[in-house]
Design a protein around this motif. Structure first.
Motif, PDB file in Angstrom:
ATOM      1  N   ALA A  57       0.817  -1.216   0.000  1.00 21.58           N
ATOM      2  CA  ALA A  57       0.000   0.000   0.000  1.00 21.58           C
ATOM      3  C   ALA A  57       0.849   1.264   0.000  1.00 21.58           C
ATOM      4  O   ALA A  57       0.481   2.262  -0.609  1.00 21.58           O
ATOM      5  N   ASN A  58       1.984   1.233   0.649  1.00 19.57           N
ATOM      6  CA  ASN A  58       2.822   2.426   0.769  1.00 19.57           C
ATOM      7  C   ASN A  58       3.914   2.497  -0.286  1.00 19.57           C
ATOM      8  O   ASN A  58       4.805   3.343  -0.202  1.00 19.57           O
ATOM      9  N   LEU A  62       6.795   5.421  -0.566  1.00 19.43           N
ATOM     10  CA  LEU A  62       8.194   5.094  -0.293  1.00 19.43           C
ATOM     11  C   LEU A  62       9.072   5.356  -1.509  1.00 19.43           C
ATOM     12  O   LEU A  62      10.194   5.852  -1.377  1.00 19.43           O
ATOM     13  N   ARG A  63       8.558   5.048  -2.687  1.00 17.65           N
ATOM     14  CA  ARG A  63       9.324   5.315  -3.915  1.00 17.65           C
ATOM     15  C   ARG A  63       9.599   6.823  -4.038  1.00 17.65           C
ATOM     16  O   ARG A  63      10.687   7.231  -4.435  1.00 17.65           O
ATOM     17  N   ASP A  64       8.611   7.654  -3.683  1.00 16.21           N
ATOM     18  CA  ASP A  64       8.796   9.104  -3.749  1.00 16.21           C
ATOM     19  C   ASP A  64       9.761   9.619  -2.667  1.00 16.21           C
ATOM     20  O   ASP A  64      10.370  10.667  -2.833  1.00 16.21           O
ATOM     21  N   VAL A 102       6.238  15.826  -1.274  1.00 20.18           N
ATOM     22  CA  VAL A 102       5.976  14.393  -1.479  1.00 20.18           C
ATOM     23  C   VAL A 102       4.759  13.964  -0.664  1.00 20.18           C
ATOM     24  O   VAL A 102       3.856  13.287  -1.171  1.00 20.18           O
ATOM     25  N   LEU A 103       4.721  14.374   0.587  1.00 22.73           N
ATOM     26  CA  LEU A 103       3.599  13.981   1.451  1.00 22.73           C
ATOM     27  C   LEU A 103       2.283  14.591   0.972  1.00 22.73           C
ATOM     28  O   LEU A 103       1.233  13.938   1.043  1.00 22.73           O
ATOM     29  N   GLU A 104       2.316  15.810   0.468  1.00 19.57           N
ATOM     30  CA  GLU A 104       1.103  16.436  -0.078  1.00 19.57           C
ATOM     31  C   GLU A 104       0.583  15.666  -1.280  1.00 19.57           C
ATOM     32  O   GLU A 104      -0.626  15.517  -1.453  1.00 19.57           O
ATOM     33  N   ARG A 105       1.501  15.155  -2.126  1.00 18.57           N
ATOM     34  CA  ARG A 105       1.071  14.341  -3.276  1.00 18.57           C
ATOM     35  C   ARG A 105       0.354  13.073  -2.826  1.00 18.57           C
ATOM     36  O   ARG A 105      -0.426  12.505  -3.563  1.00 18.57           O
ATOM     37  N   HIS A 106       0.621  12.653  -1.602  1.00 17.06           N
ATOM     38  CA  HIS A 106       0.007  11.434  -1.083  1.00 17.06           C
ATOM     39  C   HIS A 106      -1.128  11.736  -0.102  1.00 17.06           C
ATOM     40  O   HIS A 106      -1.529  10.860   0.667  1.00 17.06           O
ATOM     41  N   PRO A 145       2.655  21.555  14.388  1.00 16.85           N
ATOM     42  CA  PRO A 145       1.488  21.712  13.512  1.00 16.85           C
ATOM     43  C   PRO A 145       0.684  20.417  13.443  1.00 16.85           C
ATOM     44  O   PRO A 145       1.186  19.337  13.774  1.00 16.85           O
ATOM     45  N   GLY A 146      -0.543  20.550  12.989  1.00 19.16           N
ATOM     46  CA  GLY A 146      -1.386  19.376  12.793  1.00 19.16           C
ATOM     47  C   GLY A 146      -1.275  18.889  11.360  1.00 19.16           C
ATOM     48  O   GLY A 146      -0.832  19.628  10.468  1.00 19.16           O
ATOM     49  N   TYR A 147      -1.663  17.633  11.138  1.00 16.10           N
ATOM     50  CA  TYR A 147      -1.619  17.051   9.797  1.00 16.10           C
ATOM     51  C   TYR A 147      -2.930  16.344   9.498  1.00 16.10           C
ATOM     52  O   TYR A 147      -3.489  15.661  10.363  1.00 16.10           O
ATOM     53  N   LEU A 148      -3.402  16.542   8.264  1.00 14.30           N
ATOM     54  CA  LEU A 148      -4.612  15.872   7.780  1.00 14.30           C
ATOM     55  C   LEU A 148      -4.210  14.887   6.692  1.00 14.30           C
ATOM     56  O   LEU A 148      -3.363  15.198   5.859  1.00 14.30           O
ATOM     57  N   LEU A 149      -4.832  13.722   6.694  1.00 11.65           N
ATOM     58  CA  LEU A 149      -4.645  12.760   5.616  1.00 11.65           C
ATOM     59  C   LEU A 149      -5.970  12.680   4.876  1.00 11.65           C
ATOM     60  O   LEU A 149      -6.962  12.191   5.419  1.00 11.65           O
TER      61      LEU A 149
END
Length: 170
Positions: A57-58, A62-64, A102-106, A145-149
Motif C-alpha cells: 500500500a505504501n 516510499l518510492r517518492d 511528497v507527502l502532499e502528493r500522497h 502543527p497538525g496534519y490531515l490525511l
C-alpha cells in the motif's frame, strides 16, 4: 385396482428410471462440488489480492521518499566536506520542503492552528496561557502543527490555549 397397477409396471422401466435419477443426482452432485471448489479458489484469490494491496500500500509513497533520502545523504556529505553550517541549514530546509511536497502528493496536508478557536477534534491543548490580548479559548501558540490525511486528522496540532486573566484567579 392398486394391485393390478403395480403388476402392470415393468421392472425394466422402473430400473431405467431409477438409473436415470441416479445419473441426475450424480451430475448435480458433481456440479455442486465443482461450484464449491471454484468458490474456494475465488476466495483464495481475493484474499491473496487483499494481502498484496496491504503489503504494498505504501509503495508509491516510499518510492517518492527515496530521492529525499538521497538528498539527505548529499547534504551530509557536503557538510562533512565543507565544514560550514550555513550550507547544512539551507540543505535541510530544501529537503524539508521536498518532503512536504511528497507527502502532499500522497494526501497529507499540514495545518496551523494559531489564532483559531480551540477545536478538540483538530487541536491538542498542552498548555493554558493567561492572555489579555487573545479571546479565551483561542489558540495562541503551537508547539507542533497538525496534519490531515485526505481531510481526516492524522495528528492534532499541539497548542497553547488562551485563558482570561480572571479565569486564572478562579
Amino acid at each position: 385396482m392398486d394391485d393390478h397397477t403395480k403388476q402392470d409396471i415393468e421392472p425394466e422401466v422402473v430400473g431405467s428410471e431409477l438409473d436415470e435419477l441416479r445419473r441426475e443426482v450424480q451430475d448435480k452432485q458433481d456440479r455442486l462440488l465443482r461450484a464449491l471448489a471454484e468458490t474456494e479458489n475465488v476466495r483464495r484469490r481475493v484474499e491473496r489480492a487483499a494481502d498484496e494491496r496491504v503489503r504494498y500500500a505504501n509503495e508509491s509513497l516510499l518510492r517518492d521518499l527515496i530521492p529525499v533520502l538521497d538528498n539527505f545523504n548529499r547534504a551530509l556529505e557536503a557538510a562533512h566536506a565543507a565544514g560550514s553550517t550555513a550550507n547544512v541549514v539551507e540543505g535541510v530546509e530544501l529537503i524539508q520542503r521536498e518532503v512536504l511536497r511528497v507527502l502532499e502528493r500522497h494526501g497529507l496536508t499540514r495545518y496551523s492552528a494559531v489564532g483559531q478557536p480551540f477545536d478538540p477534534a483538530r487541536h491538542e491543548a498542552i498548555a493554558r496561557v493567561v492572555s489579555a490580548d487573545a479571546a479565551p479559548g483561542t489558540v495562541v501558540s503551537e508547539t507542533a502543527p497538525g496534519y490531515l490525511l485526505n481531510g481526516r486528522v492524522l495528528r492534532a496540532a499541539l497548542v497553547a490555549v488562551a485563558a482570561a486573566p480572571d479565569e486564572d484567579a478562579a
